[in-house]
Enzyme design. Sequence first.
Site, PDB file in Angstrom:
ATOM      1  CD  GLU A  95      -1.951   1.638   3.114  1.00 54.49           C
ATOM      2  OE1 GLU A  95      -2.351   2.921   3.155  1.00 54.49           O
ATOM      3  OE2 GLU A  95      -2.325   0.610   3.961  1.00 54.49           O
ATOM      4  CG  HIS A  96       3.591   2.635   2.876  1.00 53.19           C
ATOM      5  ND1 HIS A  96       4.361   3.463   3.951  1.00 53.19           N
ATOM      6  CD2 HIS A  96       2.515   2.288   3.861  1.00 53.19           C
ATOM      7  CE1 HIS A  96       3.660   3.501   5.197  1.00 53.19           C
ATOM      8  NE2 HIS A  96       2.357   2.784   5.229  1.00 53.19           N
TER       9      HIS A  96
END
Length: 449
Positions: free
Chosen positions: A77-78
């Site tokens: 996600e990052h």
Amino acid sequence: MTSSGIARPAGGAARAVTRTLSDDPLGGTVRRTVLPSGLRVLTEAIPAMRSVSFGIWVAVGSRDETGPQAGAAHFLEHLLFKGTNKRGALEISSEIEAVGGETNAFTTKEYTCYYARVLDEDLPLAIDVMCDLVADSVLAAPDVETERGVILEEIAMHDDEPGDEVHDLFARAVYGDHPLGRLISGTEETVTPMTRRQIQSFYRRRYTAPQIVIAAAGNLDHAAVVKLVRQALRGTPLDTDPAAPAPHRSATPAVRTRPAATVVEPKETEQAHVILGCPGIDRLDERRFALGVLNNVLGGGMSSRLFQEIREQRGLAYSVYSYASQYADSGLFAVYAGCAPGKVDEVLDLTRAELARVAATGITEAELARGKGMSKGSFVLGLEDTGSRMSRLAKGELLYGNLMPVDELLARVDAVTLDDVNALAADLLGRPMSLAVVGPFDESAFAAR
């Protein structure tokens, strides 16, 4: 819900299938298109709005990781915001911020969401940017190392928040080594050695078109959104051969939970944080509407039994509430309280006594009416912005396999009877309870309990 099958014309080529799901008097027109790849697009047109919320939801969360992969979904996600083959990290953020929009993402145990909120006229830009970062991220090696450091700091920051940590401790007490019992972020031990190749493999194996739901709500045109999505995904790894959408996560077999246990995290805090609770029900259980009412009565607001008894009448805690978490095949029900360490025993005694009382004698007609009113009011008030409406579309499709109309949902709450709530209370609150504690204690302090 209409069928998600893919229609094929006589020539054999797959085509997109569009259906109108509802024309809700409490909302806008909801339409759903299944692309040939199996990716689904749902929109709710609300002409009175001047903004649009656009989200890409992936049916992948921390429970889909193996032990050594713990934290991979959150790590990914990052990384997806760090750059694609078309844009660098600065371009991703600056293009949206230049038009006053906002982007963000979050990872849960069962899904991951990437979203943007923009003015209606800037929706084409938001679709292009968000589809680009989800479909075509490069996961550059230097970015992996940069974000590894960021995530390790995030984990350390979480450890400094005992009020958050106790919820993870409670999940571990109930689920043990099952993925539902692990931290979504992973741990220092799993994040530190994780390689780019491992994350890349997780990305390409899990982020497939049938696993993805795109949802948008606001001042929009459904056909235009579908066209823009198809353009944005053309030539990317999500532009794939025809496939059917993935079914929603199965409820069988049910997750095996641990026997009731006490777990203590010794920490020199000024306040003790405690959670007392048990395994609950899964999200498709027909009793979920009764559970919402029961939760409201027990600890869902300032008029609830636990808040009145523990805070208002005795002043033992500033924060006390109950909550329910529901997954495809399991759930949790728990009571949280933050209090002075010297008051923990009294708070726990009062909590146990109240849970036992409701399990034995149930709630009153007046409490039933109040609990139902809270459930209906919080749901409807929660639909006052495009972001919540976008989330409702995606969760209905991704988690439930259908979108329940607002009127039907309110009717289901209205249909809950006193017998429904009391039967659930007798079952749920009579189960053995696990206890999680973060504070200046060791496990021996609770051994007798």
